[in-house]
Design a protein around this motif. Structure first.
Motif, mmCIF file in Angstrom:
data_model
loop_
_atom_site.group_PDB
_atom_site.id
_atom_site.type_symbol
_atom_site.label_atom_id
_atom_site.label_comp_id
_atom_site.label_asym_id
_atom_site.label_seq_id
_atom_site.Cartn_x
_atom_site.Cartn_y
_atom_site.Cartn_z
ATOM 1 N N LEU A 43 47.386 41.215 46.691
ATOM 2 C CA LEU A 43 46.516 40.069 46.411
ATOM 3 C C LEU A 43 45.211 40.522 45.753
ATOM 4 O O LEU A 43 44.684 39.831 44.873
ATOM 5 C CB LEU A 43 46.225 39.307 47.703
ATOM 6 C CG LEU A 43 47.415 38.598 48.346
ATOM 7 C CD1 LEU A 43 47.007 37.949 49.669
ATOM 8 C CD2 LEU A 43 48.009 37.549 47.408
ATOM 9 N N ALA A 44 44.707 41.693 46.165
ATOM 10 C CA ALA A 44 43.491 42.237 45.547
ATOM 11 C C ALA A 44 43.743 42.552 44.075
ATOM 12 O O ALA A 44 42.867 42.331 43.223
ATOM 13 C CB ALA A 44 43.043 43.493 46.285
ATOM 14 N N ILE B 174 45.922 41.010 42.116
ATOM 15 C CA ILE B 174 46.000 39.722 41.410
ATOM 16 C C ILE B 174 44.597 39.146 41.202
ATOM 17 O O ILE B 174 44.260 38.658 40.108
ATOM 18 C CB ILE B 174 46.884 38.735 42.202
ATOM 19 C CG1 ILE B 174 48.335 39.236 42.245
ATOM 20 C CG2 ILE B 174 46.821 37.337 41.582
ATOM 21 C CD1 ILE B 174 49.238 38.407 43.130
ATOM 22 N N LEU B 175 43.766 39.202 42.247
ATOM 23 C CA LEU B 175 42.393 38.708 42.146
ATOM 24 C C LEU B 175 41.602 39.515 41.116
ATOM 25 O O LEU B 175 40.823 38.941 40.333
ATOM 26 C CB LEU B 175 41.712 38.783 43.511
ATOM 27 C CG LEU B 175 40.247 38.317 43.571
ATOM 28 C CD1 LEU B 175 40.141 36.848 43.187
ATOM 29 C CD2 LEU B 175 39.665 38.552 44.962
ATOM 30 N N MET B 176 41.808 40.824 41.101
ATOM 31 C CA MET B 176 41.144 41.685 40.119
ATOM 32 C C MET B 176 41.463 41.225 38.704
ATOM 33 O O MET B 176 40.571 41.119 37.851
ATOM 34 C CB MET B 176 41.599 43.134 40.314
ATOM 35 C CG MET B 176 41.090 44.113 39.267
ATOM 36 S SD MET B 176 41.964 45.712 39.320
ATOM 37 C CE MET B 176 43.539 45.238 38.552
ATOM 38 N N CYS B 177 42.740 40.944 38.447
ATOM 39 C CA CYS B 177 43.155 40.499 37.108
ATOM 40 C C CYS B 177 42.490 39.184 36.730
ATOM 41 O O CYS B 177 42.017 39.012 35.597
ATOM 42 C CB CYS B 177 44.683 40.361 37.056
ATOM 43 S SG CYS B 177 45.564 41.927 37.205
ATOM 44 N N LYS B 178 42.438 38.249 37.667
ATOM 45 C CA LYS B 178 41.837 36.941 37.412
ATOM 46 C C LYS B 178 40.348 37.072 37.100
ATOM 47 O O LYS B 178 39.843 36.479 36.129
ATOM 48 C CB LYS B 178 42.053 36.034 38.623
ATOM 49 C CG LYS B 178 41.299 34.703 38.578
ATOM 50 C CD LYS B 178 41.702 33.851 37.377
ATOM 51 C CE LYS B 178 40.979 32.505 37.421
ATOM 52 N NZ LYS B 178 41.205 31.724 36.174
ATOM 53 N N VAL B 179 39.636 37.860 37.918
ATOM 54 C CA VAL B 179 38.189 38.015 37.738
ATOM 55 C C VAL B 179 37.887 38.704 36.408
ATOM 56 O O VAL B 179 37.020 38.252 35.639
ATOM 57 C CB VAL B 179 37.581 38.811 38.912
ATOM 58 C CG1 VAL B 179 36.126 39.168 38.620
ATOM 59 C CG2 VAL B 179 37.673 38.007 40.207
ATOM 60 N N GLY C 90 50.157 44.015 42.027
ATOM 61 C CA GLY C 90 49.435 42.779 41.734
ATOM 62 C C GLY C 90 49.170 42.624 40.246
ATOM 63 O O GLY C 90 49.295 41.527 39.689
ATOM 64 N N TYR C 91 48.800 43.744 39.595
ATOM 65 C CA TYR C 91 48.568 43.693 38.143
ATOM 66 C C TYR C 91 49.844 43.357 37.388
ATOM 67 O O TYR C 91 49.853 42.462 36.519
ATOM 68 C CB TYR C 91 48.021 45.029 37.643
ATOM 69 C CG TYR C 91 48.244 45.202 36.160
ATOM 70 C CD1 TYR C 91 47.510 44.472 35.231
ATOM 71 C CD2 TYR C 91 49.235 46.071 35.687
ATOM 72 C CE1 TYR C 91 47.751 44.604 33.867
ATOM 73 C CE2 TYR C 91 49.470 46.214 34.329
ATOM 74 C CZ TYR C 91 48.731 45.477 33.430
ATOM 75 O OH TYR C 91 48.983 45.593 32.081
ATOM 76 N N SER D 186 47.585 42.645 51.292
ATOM 77 C CA SER D 186 46.180 42.533 50.896
ATOM 78 C C SER D 186 45.917 43.266 49.585
ATOM 79 O O SER D 186 45.181 42.772 48.717
ATOM 80 C CB SER D 186 45.276 43.106 52.000
ATOM 81 O OG SER D 186 45.439 42.384 53.196
ATOM 82 N N SER E 145 50.812 39.768 37.757
ATOM 83 C CA SER E 145 49.939 38.875 36.987
ATOM 84 C C SER E 145 50.256 38.934 35.507
ATOM 85 O O SER E 145 50.380 37.888 34.841
ATOM 86 C CB SER E 145 48.467 39.270 37.222
ATOM 87 O OG SER E 145 48.130 39.216 38.586
#
Length: 276
Positions: free
Chosen positions: A37-38, A40-45, A124-125, A34, A128
């Motif tokens: 994935l958080a 990776i999502l942080m980077c995308k947002v 995650g960072y 989790s 990405s």
């Protein structure tokens, strides 16, 4: 009959204990996943927000070409991660009691839910950013970035999964505190503000920050390992040899980049002095 019943109770107790351990392990692994994935999502947002906000508020952004906009937005989530990761690392190392010597547990075996989450988000960072670097290669960086990100991923992942040597990984993660100044230097350059006072002040701050966070800190890192080497030897084999090889490589890269930063600062200050 009594002995059989006692054995049955003992077996059921062992089965329940094994089941609990399996659930606990699965929960921990789910937490790791989790946090990754958080990250990776942080980077995308942040990547998307950087583009939207910059297009609305920064007039220089609208004059950039596609390649420059790509790197601009990429450095947006790079800066955001650097601030979050270095702040969390600083808290865990200096504010929390996780690594206080007064605790009985060996310092190389200490971890917490918060430290695991910090490492997971950083994984995650790096995943990405590495994916973007490879996909856009060499627009976002050359071989040195691939080596840096690859070694960082290797070391952080090992520490997260094993729960060992997190104190040293967090020390290295704190070196990300210099990244916002590196990115600001690039932003000012492409925006045509290389001759501004902000560019000069940022260059001096970057030089001093790099000296403290990436040179002096690594000296302390190696000193700490030397003092606690009796514990370092207890790290599982791959982790132990990684601690002996990965940090020296990163330290060498930091020295090389520090030399380039110092040269750039001297040129900038000399140019500013002559223009007065």
């Amino acid at each position: 009959m009594f002995i059989c019943r006692e054995r049955g109770k003992r077996m059921r107790g062992l089965e329940m204990g094994a089941g609990f351990f399996t659930v606990a392990t699965s929960t921990k692994q789910l937490g790791w996943l989790s946090s990754v994935l958080a990250g990776i999502l942080m980077c995308k947002v942040v990547y998307d927000l950087t583009g939207v906000i910059s297009a609305s508020l920064v007039k220089e952004y609208r004059r950039l070409n596609r390649k420059q906009k790509l790197e601009w937005d990429n450095r947006g989530f790079s800066t955001f991660h650097a601030i979050v990761a270095s702040a969390c690392a600083l808290y865990l190392l200096l504010v929390s009691d996780l690594f206080y010597d007064s605790r009985e547990q060996l310092v190389i075996n200490r971890s917490s839910s918060f430290s695991n989450t910090t490492l997971g988000v950083s994984i995650g960072y790096f995943l990405s950013d590495l994916a973007m670097i490879l996909y856009q290669y060499p627009a976002l960086g050359g071989v040195e970035y691939l080596i840096h990100h690859g070694l960082s991923l290797f070391a952080i992942t090992q520490s997260l999964f094993s729960g060992q040597a997190q104190i040293y990984i967090l020390m290295v993660l704190f070196t990300e505190s210099t990244t916002p100044f590196v990115n600001l230097r690039w932003y000012l350059d492409v925006a045509g503000l290389k001759n501004s006072k902000l560019y000069i002040y940022n260059g001096v701050t970057l030089f001093l920050g790099w000296l403290v966070a990436r040179i002096f800190l690594f000296v302390f890192y190696f000193y700490h390992m030397y003092v606690h080497f009796d514990q370092v030897k207890l790290v599982y084999p791959l982790g132990f040899y990684s601690l002996l090889t990965v940090p020296p490589v990163l330290a060498t890269m930091n020295l090389f980049w520090f030399w380039k930063i110092a040269r750039g600062m001297v040129r900038t200050l000399s140019k500013a002095r002559h223009s007065q």
